[in-house]
Design a protein around this motif. Structure first.
Motif, PDB file in Angstrom:
ATOM      1  N   THR A 100       0.530 -11.197   2.325  1.00 35.03           N
ATOM      2  CA  THR A 100      -0.421 -10.132   2.652  1.00 35.03           C
ATOM      3  C   THR A 100       0.072  -8.763   2.233  1.00 35.03           C
ATOM      4  O   THR A 100      -0.678  -7.947   1.703  1.00 35.03           O
ATOM      5  CB  THR A 100      -0.721 -10.135   4.160  1.00 35.03           C
ATOM      6  N   ASN A 101       1.375  -8.490   2.471  1.00 35.57           N
ATOM      7  CA  ASN A 101       1.885  -7.139   2.285  1.00 35.57           C
ATOM      8  C   ASN A 101       3.171  -7.116   1.464  1.00 35.57           C
ATOM      9  O   ASN A 101       3.904  -8.104   1.388  1.00 35.57           O
ATOM     10  CB  ASN A 101       2.225  -6.517   3.648  1.00 35.57           C
ATOM     11  N   ILE A 102       3.441  -5.934   0.895  1.00 30.95           N
ATOM     12  CA  ILE A 102       4.785  -5.593   0.453  1.00 30.95           C
ATOM     13  C   ILE A 102       5.247  -4.417   1.303  1.00 30.95           C
ATOM     14  O   ILE A 102       4.436  -3.608   1.766  1.00 30.95           O
ATOM     15  CB  ILE A 102       4.871  -5.251  -1.052  1.00 30.95           C
ATOM     16  N   GLU A 103       6.543  -4.326   1.525  1.00 33.27           N
ATOM     17  CA  GLU A 103       7.116  -3.278   2.363  1.00 33.27           C
ATOM     18  C   GLU A 103       8.379  -2.774   1.701  1.00 33.27           C
ATOM     19  O   GLU A 103       9.020  -3.486   0.914  1.00 33.27           O
ATOM     20  CB  GLU A 103       7.418  -3.835   3.759  1.00 33.27           C
ATOM     21  N   PHE A 104       8.743  -1.534   1.994  1.00 32.98           N
ATOM     22  CA  PHE A 104       9.918  -0.984   1.330  1.00 32.98           C
ATOM     23  C   PHE A 104      10.563   0.119   2.153  1.00 32.98           C
ATOM     24  O   PHE A 104       9.961   0.676   3.079  1.00 32.98           O
ATOM     25  CB  PHE A 104       9.552  -0.457  -0.071  1.00 32.98           C
ATOM     26  N   VAL A 105      11.800   0.412   1.775  1.00 34.26           N
ATOM     27  CA  VAL A 105      12.537   1.544   2.305  1.00 34.26           C
ATOM     28  C   VAL A 105      12.983   2.379   1.120  1.00 34.26           C
ATOM     29  O   VAL A 105      13.515   1.843   0.139  1.00 34.26           O
ATOM     30  CB  VAL A 105      13.772   1.121   3.118  1.00 34.26           C
ATOM     31  N   ALA A 106      12.761   3.700   1.185  1.00 38.53           N
ATOM     32  CA  ALA A 106      13.159   4.588   0.105  1.00 38.53           C
ATOM     33  C   ALA A 106      13.924   5.781   0.701  1.00 38.53           C
ATOM     34  O   ALA A 106      13.763   6.122   1.869  1.00 38.53           O
ATOM     35  CB  ALA A 106      11.945   5.085  -0.672  1.00 38.53           C
TER      36      ALA A 106
END
Length: 236
Positions: free
Chosen positions: A227-233
């Motif tokens: 369903t999703n992609i998630e990230f930390v930047a």
């Protein structure tokens, strides 16, 4: 949190164990990462819940001892100012009103961390919004983006076929990396999440189910239909 929600229909997903478990997992993840990244306890780290909506993330983070600030724009779907918000009211959460589609009423370098729990995909100008987030973050500050709808997701495509365009803008990894590069963020990590729906479906032994779901979206090609992609930047 269940006691605060009561029996309001728009908040029932927060009482679903499978759904609630995700919010608990992700807020605990945020707390662990920020304490590791900044090398200090969470009560000394200033966090912005950008687009706080129903207030459940702000509430959970505050319960964990995080120094949390909340904000939301007026006149948007699921805005804290345009729906019933028992968590915000009963927990006495202060929400800063955003009077502009993307400009934030905070000084430069005001926060150590900014959180987006299902927000970036709804703003009118994601590039400009990321630029503002970059501005209000301190040097080496972190941006966490969760529940970003993935362009190959089977659940998102099924929703569109049914005429549900709540997520009318879907994202790929390439799009995320391009947006971050344009706004001077450095991508630290990116992953897929949620192969099967959880907000409206209850599962027995939901902890086991979540483990299996995460394993599949980490170790198999099924992750490319999640369903999703998630990230930390991080602010460069």
């Amino acid at each position: 949190m269940i006691d605060l929600v009561g029996d309001i229909d728009s908040h029932t997903f927060l009482t679903n164990p499978a759904s609630q478990n995700i919010f608990l997992y992700l807020t605990e993840y945020v707390k662990a990462v920020l304490e590791y990244w900044f090398g200090s306890s969470s009560d000394k780290i200033r966090v912005l819940d950008w687009g706080c909506g129903k207030g459940h993330i702000s509430f959970l983070m505050r319960e964990m001892g995080v120094q949390i600030a909340s904000c939301d724009v007026r006149g948007a779907d699921d805005s804290a100012f345009d729906q019933i918000t028992p968590i915000i009211e009963k927990a006495s959460l202060k929400v800063v009103a955003l009077e502009h589609p993307y400009l934030l009423p905070f000084n430069d370098a005001s926060f150590d961390v900014v959180l987006s729990f299902g927000v970036l995909e709804h703003v009118s100008n994601d590039l400009a919004s990321l630029g503002e987030i970059h501005r209000v973050l301190k040097p080496s500050g972190l941006f966490f983006c969760f529940f970003l709808p993935y362009y190959l997701s089977w659940t998102q495509r099924l929703a569109h076929l049914r005429g549900d365009f709540y997520h009318d803008r879907l994202y790929s990894q390439k799009m995320v990396k391009h947006l971050l590069k344009q706004t001077n963020f450095e991508l630290l990590d990116l992953w897929h999440r949620q192969l099967l729906p959880k907000n409206s479906v209850s599962y027995p032994k939901y902890h086991v189910f979540e483990f299996v779901d995460q394993w599949l979206t980490t170790n198999t090609l099924l992750k490319y239909t999640a369903t999703n992609i998630e990230f930390v930047a991080v602010k460069s």
